[in-house]
Design an enzyme around this catalytic site. Structure first.
Site, mmCIF file in Angstrom:
data_model
loop_
_atom_site.group_PDB
_atom_site.id
_atom_site.type_symbol
_atom_site.label_atom_id
_atom_site.label_comp_id
_atom_site.label_asym_id
_atom_site.label_seq_id
_atom_site.Cartn_x
_atom_site.Cartn_y
_atom_site.Cartn_z
ATOM 1 N N ASP A 1 59.488 33.668 72.845
ATOM 2 C CA ASP A 1 59.619 32.870 74.045
ATOM 3 C C ASP A 1 60.179 34.040 75.132
ATOM 4 O O ASP A 1 60.471 35.088 74.760
ATOM 5 C CB ASP A 1 60.372 31.829 74.392
ATOM 6 C CG ASP A 1 61.924 32.204 73.659
ATOM 7 O OD1 ASP A 1 62.334 33.286 73.616
ATOM 8 O OD2 ASP A 1 62.878 31.391 73.506
ATOM 9 N N GLY B 1 63.409 32.300 79.268
ATOM 10 C CA GLY B 1 63.741 31.526 80.361
ATOM 11 C C GLY B 1 64.456 30.172 80.049
ATOM 12 O O GLY B 1 65.014 29.688 80.601
ATOM 13 N N ASP C 1 59.999 32.370 82.973
ATOM 14 C CA ASP C 1 59.846 30.973 83.977
ATOM 15 C C ASP C 1 61.110 30.479 84.207
ATOM 16 O O ASP C 1 62.236 31.018 83.342
ATOM 17 C CB ASP C 1 58.952 29.956 83.138
ATOM 18 C CG ASP C 1 59.431 29.532 81.923
ATOM 19 O OD1 ASP C 1 60.031 30.308 81.114
ATOM 20 O OD2 ASP C 1 59.100 28.319 81.676
ATOM 21 N N GLY D 1 59.163 22.490 80.113
ATOM 22 C CA GLY D 1 59.939 21.690 80.729
ATOM 23 C C GLY D 1 59.691 20.280 80.387
ATOM 24 O O GLY D 1 59.939 19.467 81.282
ATOM 25 N N ASP E 1 56.244 24.031 68.529
ATOM 26 C CA ASP E 1 57.552 24.464 67.871
ATOM 27 C C ASP E 1 58.607 23.586 68.221
ATOM 28 O O ASP E 1 58.761 22.803 69.141
ATOM 29 C CB ASP E 1 58.067 26.069 68.469
ATOM 30 C CG ASP E 1 58.489 25.882 69.754
ATOM 31 O OD1 ASP E 1 59.755 26.268 69.523
ATOM 32 O OD2 ASP E 1 58.137 25.758 70.708
ATOM 33 N N CYS F 1 56.022 13.441 48.422
ATOM 34 C CA CYS F 1 55.886 14.767 48.861
ATOM 35 C C CYS F 1 56.049 15.794 47.505
ATOM 36 O O CYS F 1 56.448 15.258 46.653
ATOM 37 C CB CYS F 1 57.175 15.232 49.580
ATOM 38 S SG CYS F 1 57.321 17.057 49.962
ATOM 39 N N CYS G 1 56.485 19.101 47.484
ATOM 40 C CA CYS G 1 57.192 20.561 47.585
ATOM 41 C C CYS G 1 57.917 20.619 46.403
ATOM 42 O O CYS G 1 58.458 19.871 45.954
ATOM 43 C CB CYS G 1 57.927 20.411 48.835
ATOM 44 S SG CYS G 1 59.529 19.464 49.035
ATOM 45 N N CYS H 1 61.234 18.329 46.172
ATOM 46 C CA CYS H 1 61.008 17.120 45.731
ATOM 47 C C CYS H 1 60.635 16.997 44.351
ATOM 48 O O CYS H 1 60.866 15.784 43.623
ATOM 49 C CB CYS H 1 59.897 16.370 46.479
ATOM 50 S SG CYS H 1 60.660 15.936 48.405
ATOM 51 N N HIS I 1 62.180 21.539 52.577
ATOM 52 C CA HIS I 1 61.382 20.197 52.395
ATOM 53 C C HIS I 1 61.120 19.674 53.970
ATOM 54 O O HIS I 1 59.977 19.535 54.036
ATOM 55 C CB HIS I 1 62.588 19.030 51.879
ATOM 56 C CG HIS I 1 61.844 17.749 52.166
ATOM 57 N ND1 HIS I 1 60.908 17.135 51.444
ATOM 58 C CD2 HIS I 1 61.983 17.017 53.157
ATOM 59 C CE1 HIS I 1 60.329 16.138 51.961
ATOM 60 N NE2 HIS I 1 61.228 15.780 52.942
#
Length: 379
Positions: free
Chosen positions: A92, A95, A146, A216, A266, A304, A306, A309, A335
């Site tokens: 980023d 800003g 910005d 924003g 994100d 799940c 993963c 889990c 997770h």
């Protein structure tokens, strides 16, 4: 290098399945990007991130500028080498962080004077300085500098802020020193006013950025307002450029954002709530630190697959969290990121298969999220 290809459009919504090509590899979109504010996704190492399928992560220009500083970043050869990450990175502009320092900054046409949240030292951030910082960091995708207006900004403030953001975007473009390898996105602003959003988008599109971010939003407004402004804004952005909704990552916002034509997301939500003892699951959020899980020897999420889990129980993870053990935050972070990345993989498959409405209905019904638009009303 930067290429963006729309592989498939969903015929019933604004959703697109795409692919971004950068110097450090391909990014399949729509994509969620884990946030690595200070050159680390908190409690995760780089092998964790690759294992869970993270294609791109974020770095934060403001924080990296203050610590470790650009001298060290330059000596290290940029952020990829510094943190040993060989996949794409987005930064980023700083800003939003400056916006969040309301008591420590002063905004002028030239830039923003602010005091470091670390030691109170004085700094001055301009579009040119932001570009210099991001060029040193070496991110694959950079953001124009910005101003992020607050959600309750009145029309006059939002208009002046948006117009200044457009001027800063032009200055950012001129100051960018490495366009062959680093790709600069403009950021659409305009507060909660549709005509300002449209004008901001038109201003930036005329500058021909490689991609466009929508800033924003998710700054205090209601979800309904956010989705309304978002759907209005994306119609003014080119079909052949990626669209990035900044700082948004709740489960409903990810899917509703995709419906409105967003390609990139994100958010710190996934990692932040993990450190507070909360898991994202197919059945909604679960606050694992609560007493009801003290003797619950089932996985965080039965659906799940993963490693967390597969190998650990709610009771064990609750014990770690209550004991302030680092491993508790680490397991929940893994997770939550895995869950979100897997959701976006399902979203990409649903666009390809024409089953996006069915996926939304399944996910929202399990989460208890009402669906307000059964059909898609094109903006």
């Amino acid at each position: 290098m930067f290429e963006f290809e729309v592989i498939k459009k969903d015929k019933d919504t604004g959703a697109r399945r795409g692919r971004i090509i950068t110097d450090h590899g391909a990014i399949e979109t729509p994509i969620f990007m884990p946030v690595g504010t200070q050159a680390t996704v908190k409690s995760m190492d780089q092998d964790d991130l690759k294992e869970m399928g993270a294609q791109i992560i974020l770095g934060n220009s403001y924080h990296l500028y203050l610590r470790p500083g650009m001298d060290i970043m330059e000596q290290a050869g940029g952020l990829h080498k510094f943190m040993n990450w060989d996949r794409p990175i987005l930064t980023d502009s700083g800003g939003f962080q400056v916006f969040s320092l309301a008591d420590l900054r002063e905004i002028t046409e030239e830039g923003v004077a602010f005091r470091s949240h670390l030691d109170g030292s004085k700094h001055f951030m301009t579009p040119e300085k932001s570009m210099e910082i991001q060029n040193i960091i070496g991110s694959d995708i950079m953001m124009a500098f910005d101003e992020c207006a607050p959600a309750d900004a009145d029309y006059n403030y939002a208009k002046k802020s948006m117009e200044m953001t457009s001027r800063w975007a032009e200055r950012s473009l001129k100051a960018h020193k490495n366009p062959e390898h680093q790709n600069l996105f403009g950021i659409v602003q305009g507060g909660m006013f549709k005509d300002l959003r449209a004008q901001s988008a038109k201003d930036l599109v005329s500058m021909d950025f490689p991609g466009y971010a929508i800033g924003g939003l998710s700054v205090g407004e209601s979800k309904d307002t956010m989705f309304d402004i978002l759907g209005h804004t994306t119609q003014y952005l080119p079909e052949n450029k990626p669209r990035y909704l900044m700082g948004v990552g709740s489960i409903d916002a990810l899917i509703e954002g995709v419906f409105r034509g967003v390609d990139m997301f994100d958010c710190v939500l996934q990692t932040r709530i993990a450190r507070n003892g909360t898991a994202l699951t197919s059945q909604g959020k679960k606050v694992i630190r609560n007493a009801q899980y003290a003797n619950d020897f089932t996985p965080l999420d039965e659906e799940c697959d993963c490693p967390v889990c597969r190998n650990y129980t709610k009771a064990y993870i609750r014990h770690l969290i209550k004991s302030n053990e680092i491993l508790g935050a680490r397991l929940l972070t893994y997770h939550n990121l895995y869950f979100t990345l897997n959701l976006m993989n399902r979203v990409r498959n649903a666009i390809e298969n024409g089953t996006l409405f069915e996926l939304r209905e399944e996910v929202f019904s399990k989460y208890g999220i009402p669906i307000k638009e059964k059909k898609w009303n094109q903006y």
